[in-house]
Design an enzyme around this catalytic site. Structure first.
Site, PDB file in Angstrom:
ATOM      1  N   GLY A 157       0.804  -1.212   0.000  1.00 29.46           N
ATOM      2  CA  GLY A 157       0.000   0.000   0.000  1.00 29.46           C
ATOM      3  C   GLY A 157       0.837   1.261   0.000  1.00 29.46           C
ATOM      4  CB  SER A 158      -0.013   4.648   1.201  1.00 25.81           C
ATOM      5  OG  SER A 158      -1.169   4.763   0.389  1.00 25.81           O
ATOM      6  CB  THR A 159       4.473   1.513   3.344  1.00 27.66           C
ATOM      7  OG1 THR A 159       4.266   0.330   2.562  1.00 27.66           O
ATOM      8  CG2 THR A 159       3.603   1.448   4.596  1.00 27.66           C
TER       9      THR A 159
END
Length: 579
Positions: A302-304
């Site tokens: 995801g957004s990591t």
């Protein structure tokens, strides 16, 4: 005539009775012969006695030999001389025992001495009620001279079986592996099989370093071996595992994981995956517990991944911290629409793209760098190749067979590439430690040793800017729920939709939080994830409300143990640092 004959006989008898003597030569010969025969008889008796004595001495000697010698029986699983072979103790970095050998016994049978298998089974079931009667009967009825019946008994079981007095049943001394901490560090330490051979984790690694080869050629012994010290701090490990278990219960999640990594040496201080298992009884954990999700499970993070996308944009030289991006309109490409979850409908600065986790801004960075540049950068950070470390259970990341523009765009915000959480943390360390990629280790490693194996993969200025962005997001963005007073935690959340029946489902998430502390001079990287957390309304929970609080609890409880000193301003609040 008859009368005359009788008279002659009487005269002859009278002659001898008068003491007539035999010739001298004939008497001497008779006496010598009698002495010789007597001597020969005595010699024969002596020889016979000597033979019997020798015979009984041999029998007595063999009886004594068999009385003090272990049975000649050989394990059907491994040679007898390996049953008591030692394994080295496994210790944490402070000398706490994580794995050690203990002496035990195993039950065996000599089928050729068993008269009534049914009777033997009936008696054994009074002590071992869970034995498989059919299997044991087959063993006791076999033509072999040795069969294992039950490995690694308790002292109480051995005593009770001895009291049964069953002929043809015996015990063999063995060594059993014991894990004092139980499941605390299960996926790191691993476990051994019934023959004390490493099956998983560092137990398997130890065998791969030569112990298994020595055992195979019979060169192991029961003498203690030099302990193997790990980089793990069992105190931090216990805290981490407790936080994961609590989160699973709170959010009714399918699983969770976390790691505490030294950003400057690559040492892993703690790593856990839940659900897990007790290495003292691995089978009880089931298949779900055996999977090490941290290193052997791959997930879309995801957004990591936006952390790496912004680092790529800055490192390429195409963008700076002062640039801004038009995030007013969604991006439409290949039948897909890219939009922001927390859309602001305006131009966003570089810090704002990070703070508001803008898919649109990140996609435009990736598009500007290009497909080949994007792929090369992620490869440079080790996110597209199999991670190198001592732990055997390491999965290979997955990526598209052919990268197209749509792939590069979705990968920029964490969809389309699956990596292991551990290698995500390792790549995260690069962003805050000055730009050096240091492969993780579960063994102690000094800073000097780390410098020898480290490779610089991004510019120091890029790392400095990323530290600033992590710190900014920690106080102004999605990382606020991970703040620990005095320890300046910075990081990036990631809420990835899970694929259900071939489609991304917004109600099922894989949440992660990548953090570092203290962010002004990072010493440790902490990553947590939680798989499919549910809220009270049975809908998905965002990473900021699930994974980030997990990091907060881990740091607040372990920072002092790790020797990190808090910093406070004059007003008692955590110091805000400029970069």
């Amino acid at each position: 005539m008859a009368f005359l004959s009788r008279v002659m006989v009487l005269k002859s008898r009278a002659h001898f009775s008068a003491g007539a003597k035999r010739p001298a030569f004939g008497g001497a010969s008779f006496e010598g012969s009698r002495k010789r025969k007597s001597a020969q008889a005595r010699n024969r008796v002596g020889i016979i006695i000597a033979c019997f004595l020798g015979f009984y001495c041999v029998i007595g000697g063999r009886l004594v030999f068999y009385a003090i010698k272990e049975p000649e029986a050989t394990s059907s699983i491994m040679p007898a001389d390996r049953l008591m072979a030692s394994r080295p103790d496994i210790l944490d970095r402070n000398g706490e025992v994580l794995a050690t050998d203990i002496r035990t016994v195993s039950l065996f049978a000599e089928p050729h001495k068993i008269v009534d298998p049914d009777e033997v089974i009936e008696k054994l079931r009074t002590v071992l009620p869970d034995i498989d009667a059919k299997q044991i009967y087959h063993k006791l009825s076999s033509k072999s001279r040795f069969q294992w019946l039950r490995r690694q008994l308790t002292p109480k079981q051995q005593s009770e079986i001895l009291a049964l007095g069953i002929p043809g049943i015996g015990f063999r001394p063995e060594k059993r592996r014991f894990y004092p901490g139980g499941a605390t560090a299960a996926h790191i330490v691993g476990y051994v099989n019934i023959d004390n051979r490493g099956v998983a984790g560092m137990e398997r690694y130890i065998d791969s370093q030569g112990l298994a080869d020595l055992a195979a050629v019979g060169m192991t012994s029961d003498q203690p071996l030099e302990p193997v010290k790990l980089s793990i701090d069992v105190r931090v490990q216990a805290i981490l595992r407790e936080v994961l278990m609590s989160a699973i219960q709170k959010f009714r999640a399918k699983g969770a994981g976390g790691v505490v990594l030294d950003a400057n040496t690559g040492e892993i201080l703690a790593m856990a995956s839940a659900p897990d298992f007790d290495p003292n009884d691995p089978a009880a954990g089931g298949e779900e517990g055996w999977l090490n999700r941290m290193s052997n499970g791959t997930f879309e993070m995801g957004s990591t991944f936006k952390s790496f996308s912004l680092a790529m944009a800055l490192d390429s030289g195409k963008f700076s911290m002062n640039d801004s991006f038009d995030a007013r309109y969604p991006i439409r490409i290949g039948g897909f629409t890219i939009k922001d979850f927390h859309g602001k409908g305006r131009f966003l600065t570089m810090p704002e793209v990070f703070q508001y986790s803008s898919n649109i801004g990140t996609a435009k960075m990736a598009d500007a760098v290009g497909i080949e540049g994007h792929k090369e950068f992620l490869t440079r950070l080790g996110l597209l190749s199999r991670m190198q470390t001592e732990l055997p259970e390491v999965a290979t990341p997955s990526q598209p067979k052919a990268w197209k523009k749509i792939n590069s765009i979705t990968i920029s915000f964490g969809h389309g590439v699956s990596t292991t959480p551990l290698q995500t943390a390792v790549a995260g360390a690069v962003l805050v430690n000055g730009g050096r990629l240091i492969q993780p280790t579960f063994l102690p490693r000094s800073v000097e040793q780390a410098n020898e194996v480290a490779s610089t993969v991004i510019k120091k200025t890029t790392s400095d800017n990323m530290r600033w962005l992590f710190g900014w997001n920690g106080t102004q963005g999605s990382g606020k729920n991970a703040l620990v007073e005095g320890f300046d935690v910075g990081g990036k959340t990631g809420t990835a939709d899970k694929v259900i029946n071939g489609r991304y489902n917004h109600d099922h998430n894989f949440n992660a939080f990548l953090a570092a502390f203290p962010i002004y001079k990072p010493q440790y990287v902490v990553l947590t994830f939680i798989d499919d957390p549910r809220s009270e309304t049975d809908r998905a929970v965002l990473a900021g409300n699930s994974a980030a609080p997990m990091v907060k609890e881990i740091i607040s409880r372990s920072a002092a143990v790790l020797g990190v000193k808090p910093r406070f301003g004059e007003n008692g609040s955590a110091m805000l640092v400029s970069y």
